[in-house]
Design a protein around this motif. Structure first.
Motif, PDB file in Angstrom:
ATOM      1  N   UNK A  69       0.637   6.337   0.613  1.00  0.00           N
ATOM      2  CA  UNK A  69       0.587   7.591  -0.142  1.00  0.00           C
ATOM      3  C   UNK A  69       0.429   8.786   0.800  1.00  0.00           C
ATOM      4  N   UNK A  70      -0.398   8.618   1.837  1.00  0.00           N
ATOM      5  CA  UNK A  70      -0.554   9.692   2.829  1.00  0.00           C
ATOM      6  C   UNK A  70       0.743   9.889   3.596  1.00  0.00           C
ATOM      7  N   UNK A  71       1.471   8.788   3.820  1.00  0.00           N
ATOM      8  CA  UNK A  71       2.749   8.891   4.512  1.00  0.00           C
ATOM      9  C   UNK A  71       3.772   9.691   3.724  1.00  0.00           C
ATOM     10  N   UNK A  72       3.730   9.574   2.410  1.00  0.00           N
ATOM     11  CA  UNK A  72       4.642  10.360   1.568  1.00  0.00           C
ATOM     12  C   UNK A  72       4.357  11.845   1.725  1.00  0.00           C
ATOM     13  N   UNK A  73       3.075  12.194   1.846  1.00  0.00           N
ATOM     14  CA  UNK A  73       2.710  13.602   2.044  1.00  0.00           C
ATOM     15  C   UNK A  73       3.198  14.093   3.409  1.00  0.00           C
ATOM     16  N   UNK A  74       3.099  13.244   4.422  1.00  0.00           N
ATOM     17  CA  UNK A  74       3.596  13.630   5.747  1.00  0.00           C
ATOM     18  C   UNK A  74       5.101  13.851   5.694  1.00  0.00           C
ATOM     19  N   UNK A  75       5.798  12.996   4.920  1.00  0.00           N
ATOM     20  CA  UNK A  75       7.260  13.102   4.826  1.00  0.00           C
ATOM     21  C   UNK A  75       7.693  14.431   4.211  1.00  0.00           C
ATOM     22  N   UNK A  76       6.786  15.106   3.518  1.00  0.00           N
ATOM     23  CA  UNK A  76       7.124  16.407   2.935  1.00  0.00           C
ATOM     24  C   UNK A  76       7.604  17.383   4.003  1.00  0.00           C
ATOM     25  N   UNK A  77       7.138  17.190   5.259  1.00  0.00           N
ATOM     26  CA  UNK A  77       7.590  18.039   6.360  1.00  0.00           C
ATOM     27  C   UNK A  77       9.065  17.800   6.673  1.00  0.00           C
ATOM     28  N   UNK A  78       9.583  16.640   6.277  1.00  0.00           N
ATOM     29  CA  UNK A  78      10.954  16.248   6.597  1.00  0.00           C
ATOM     30  C   UNK A  78      11.906  16.472   5.425  1.00  0.00           C
ATOM     31  N   UNK A  79      11.349  16.743   4.238  1.00  0.00           N
ATOM     32  CA  UNK A  79      12.154  16.773   3.021  1.00  0.00           C
ATOM     33  C   UNK A  79      13.173  17.903   3.005  1.00  0.00           C
ATOM     34  N   UNK A  80      12.993  18.924   3.826  1.00  0.00           N
ATOM     35  CA  UNK A  80      13.973  20.007   3.867  1.00  0.00           C
ATOM     36  C   UNK A  80      15.296  19.549   4.459  1.00  0.00           C
ATOM     37  N   UNK A  81      15.267  18.476   5.255  1.00  0.00           N
ATOM     38  CA  UNK A  81      16.480  17.996   5.922  1.00  0.00           C
ATOM     39  C   UNK A  81      16.897  16.593   5.487  1.00  0.00           C
ATOM     40  N   UNK A  82      15.962  15.806   4.958  1.00  0.00           N
ATOM     41  CA  UNK A  82      16.237  14.399   4.655  1.00  0.00           C
ATOM     42  C   UNK A  82      15.887  14.050   3.210  1.00  0.00           C
ATOM     43  N   UNK A  83      16.653  13.106   2.662  1.00  0.00           N
ATOM     44  CA  UNK A  83      16.263  12.422   1.434  1.00  0.00           C
ATOM     45  C   UNK A  83      15.943  10.981   1.824  1.00  0.00           C
ATOM     46  N   UNK A 156       1.935   9.344  12.055  1.00  0.00           N
ATOM     47  CA  UNK A 156       3.170   8.618  12.347  1.00  0.00           C
ATOM     48  C   UNK A 156       3.149   7.237  11.700  1.00  0.00           C
ATOM     49  N   UNK A 157       2.028   6.544  11.813  1.00  0.00           N
ATOM     50  CA  UNK A 157       1.931   5.210  11.219  1.00  0.00           C
ATOM     51  C   UNK A 157       2.068   5.285   9.702  1.00  0.00           C
ATOM     52  N   UNK A 158       1.454   6.279   9.091  1.00  0.00           N
ATOM     53  CA  UNK A 158       1.520   6.413   7.637  1.00  0.00           C
ATOM     54  C   UNK A 158       2.947   6.687   7.162  1.00  0.00           C
ATOM     55  N   UNK A 159       3.646   7.586   7.849  1.00  0.00           N
ATOM     56  CA  UNK A 159       5.004   7.910   7.405  1.00  0.00           C
ATOM     57  C   UNK A 159       5.962   6.755   7.701  1.00  0.00           C
ATOM     58  N   UNK A 160       5.730   6.001   8.774  1.00  0.00           N
ATOM     59  CA  UNK A 160       6.560   4.821   9.047  1.00  0.00           C
ATOM     60  C   UNK A 160       6.361   3.780   7.947  1.00  0.00           C
ATOM     61  N   UNK A 161       5.112   3.569   7.548  1.00  0.00           N
ATOM     62  CA  UNK A 161       4.835   2.619   6.472  1.00  0.00           C
ATOM     63  C   UNK A 161       5.487   3.073   5.169  1.00  0.00           C
ATOM     64  N   UNK A 162       5.467   4.376   4.905  1.00  0.00           N
ATOM     65  CA  UNK A 162       6.103   4.888   3.690  1.00  0.00           C
ATOM     66  C   UNK A 162       7.610   4.710   3.745  1.00  0.00           C
ATOM     67  N   UNK A 163       8.221   5.035   4.903  1.00  0.00           N
ATOM     68  CA  UNK A 163       9.664   4.841   5.052  1.00  0.00           C
ATOM     69  C   UNK A 163      10.039   3.370   4.895  1.00  0.00           C
ATOM     70  N   UNK A 164       9.210   2.493   5.427  1.00  0.00           N
ATOM     71  CA  UNK A 164       9.469   1.065   5.305  1.00  0.00           C
ATOM     72  C   UNK A 164       9.485   0.633   3.840  1.00  0.00           C
ATOM     73  N   UNK A 165       8.664   1.280   3.028  1.00  0.00           N
ATOM     74  CA  UNK A 165       8.596   0.955   1.600  1.00  0.00           C
ATOM     75  C   UNK A 165       9.793   1.498   0.829  1.00  0.00           C
ATOM     76  N   UNK A 166      10.603   2.349   1.477  1.00  0.00           N
ATOM     77  CA  UNK A 166      11.782   2.907   0.812  1.00  0.00           C
ATOM     78  C   UNK A 166      13.016   2.065   1.144  1.00  0.00           C
ATOM     79  N   UNK A 167      13.006   0.821   0.659  1.00  0.00           N
ATOM     80  CA  UNK A 167      14.205  -0.008   0.763  1.00  0.00           C
ATOM     81  C   UNK A 167      14.262  -0.981   1.913  1.00  0.00           C
TER      82      UNK A 167
END
Length: 208
Positions: A69-83, A156-167
């Motif tokens: 869940x914390x990783x999803x919040x970190x990914x918000x920094x990337x959402x302007x360029x990535x889905x 970094x670990x949190x956002x990697x774990x979140x990305x891993x959970x996306x498929x």
């Protein structure tokens, strides 16, 4: 009329000469040195991308206890360029669904990756992603990625774990084993004791 014009022009010329002379004189008294580094740093940008090595738990340990869940919040920094949703469109950066484990710089619906990434080779392992997120420019010099990076290893670990959970859903590594008690000093101490015991004279048995 002509005399008044000439008088005004003369005063204007005189004022210009005075101003020029004043500027020259003041430059002799007030000299501002050029700073070694031009501009100013924006807090939280370059400092994040510095990626300085810090003591603390290793990547495996951080991933084992990562907060998705914390990783999803970190990914918000990337959402302007990535889905990161399945079937999501590419933007300034590629869609990141099922990225963990994929080949670096390949696929993603024909996204135009930089030559720096296409020639990198290998797959997006947890370690490769950690390196990339620390500093994209160090991971792949010449990349089009302009993000400075994430300096916090927990982020970094949190956002990697979140990305891993996306498929991708690859198994996260187990935490690193804790160091043995006493660390490196245990072995030398034990060896020293053994040597001391061997050098000591044997005690005489009773009655001998």
């Amino acid at each position: 009329m002509g005399d008044r014009f000439n008088t005004a022009a003369g005063w204007a010329l005189f004022a210009g000469i005075i101003a020029l002379g004043g500027a020259i004189v003041s430059s002799k008294f007030f000299h501002e040195e050029r700073p070694e580094k031009m501009g100013y740093a924006i807090e939280g940008v370059e400092a994040e991308g510095a990626g300085a090595a810090a003591s603390g738990p290793g990547l495996n340990t951080l991933l084992a206890s990562a907060d998705v869940a914390a990783g999803e919040k970190v990914f918000a920094k990337c959402a302007a360029c990535h889905t990161a949703n399945q079937g999501g469109a590419n933007g300034i950066g590629p869609n990141l669904y099922a990225t963990v484990g994929e080949a670096i710089g390949q696929g993603k619906g024909g996204f135009a990756f930089s030559e720096a990434l296409k020639s990198k080779g290998g797959n997006w392992t947890f370690e490769a992603l950690d390196h990339w997120l620390t500093s994209p420019r160090e991971f792949a010099p010449g990349t089009k990625m302009t993000f400075a990076g994430l300096g916090n290893p927990v982020d970094r670990a949190n956002v990697i774990a979140w990305l891993n959970a996306q498929g991708s859903n690859l198994p996260l590594p187990a935490a690193d084993a804790a160091p043995a008690a006493g660390g490196d000093n245990a072995a030398p101490t034990t060896a020293a004791n053994a040597a001391s015991n061997a050098a000591a004279p044997a005690e005489k048995a009773p009655g001998k």
